[in-house]
Design an enzyme around this catalytic site. Sequence first.
Site: not given
Length: 494
Positions: A46, A150, A179-180, A184, A218, A237, A242, A342
């Site tokens: 935008r 995702k 899905d990153h 890997k 994480e 998440d 994942h 996390k």
Amino acid sequence: MKAENNCIVIFGASGDLTHRKLIPALYNLYKIGRLTENFSVLGVARSELNDETFREKMRNALIEHEKANGAMLDKFCSHLYYQAVNTSDARDYGKLVPRIDELHDKYQTCGNTLYYMSTPPSLYGVIPECLAAHGLNTEEYGWKRIIVEKPFGYDLKTAHALDIQIHRFFEEHQIYRIDHYLGKETVQNLLVLRFSNGLFEPLWNRNYIEYVEITGAESIGVEDRGGYYDGSGAMRDMFQNHLLQVLAMVAMEPPAIINANSMRDEVAKVLHCLHPLNQEDLKNNLVLGQYVKAEINGETVAGYLQEKGVPEDSNTETYMALRCEIDNWRWAGVPFYVRTGKRLPVRVTEVVIHFKTTPHPVFSKSAPENKLIIRIQPDEGISMRFGLKKPGAGFESKEVSMDFRYADLASPSLLTAYERLLLDAMKGDATLFARTDAVHACWKFVQPILDYKAERGRVYEYEAGTWGPTEADKLIAKAGRVWRKPSGAMKKKV
């Protein structure tokens, strides 16, 4: 192998993902010769930008993130273009038709177009419909593929509705659900480790494996994503996409051949075999947690409820641990312990295969554990733990390890996850992208957990910087086991 000539259209091009991940990934592919000169990138959003202002923003991002400079940077940026579009208004997409046609003519890309939806999930169903309204989805002139970020849905119902919506305008072979994690190198190496070595395949079953641990930790909190994260939590998440995909690659059967259909067939089979969870299972095998304020390395760290954008009464989980099983011949009775969270002590994703111990410890009071540790991130590598004689008199055994680290390769040339997945999408290789049946199987397994949490699931507190609630330790201790507490790096060579 180089990508095919094509035009890459990035929706949400003014956003964070584009300048931090997508443009740097495309730049590095160009730098190492995996893109031909016949490509273009059209940013769409935008924001009222033009070609030059968009190029300048991306140039600054590449200088910041990739330390890029010189002629190569200038040459790459000359392939970047921009078109302002109201992405919610189908009529405004008419502006894209002449721009895309112009770029196909200029770069001789034969109509091949890759659409990347780097947008809020609310637009995942809107953009395909708007593209179709202007014939930008048809493959009469060149292929058309669309990458979906995702999350693919919020629960089983919304995932099914989104799937129907996208399939109205794009065929399954055109849809690439990214899905990153699957991009890997070490995740892919799981397959090579298993299926190219006669050493492991005979042991990869219930007869020799005691249990499997999968950890996705994480060390950071939610940072400035509190508003988004509070609507997802650790379950949506990390776990639903994942970690369940990683579990499937650990547990899948050998494919007949290495291609997208065979690989994804085997992944889907595992996900369909996950043991359905009832209320009693979840009561005994699920732990949810939320981090609270603590001191880490002399610095006070905010708890989840004090994070920006998080409601003060939020019950969203920032940690989950689950014991689950796979109902098939290979894995019957083998528990898989999966955890993610996390504000844990380190950032690490790894798989630990715990092999059964010898039936009688001849040389020690207890036999050393045999473990295969597959480190997905960071410091990617593989470590094998086994017992050898402790130096000195007697025959006391000691656990030792053999380690391989990708960083020890003389000339590492590893593609990052986004580089690998973007290249695969441009080549038409869907092996590392989720197929619709696998996505539905994941949501079908996760939906009872979501329902349980909504009805009665308790979220336990844990201090930031620890390995989660004590209840998670009790979960695995029921079978006399303990969680592995990994450090931030694999063991270095001495």
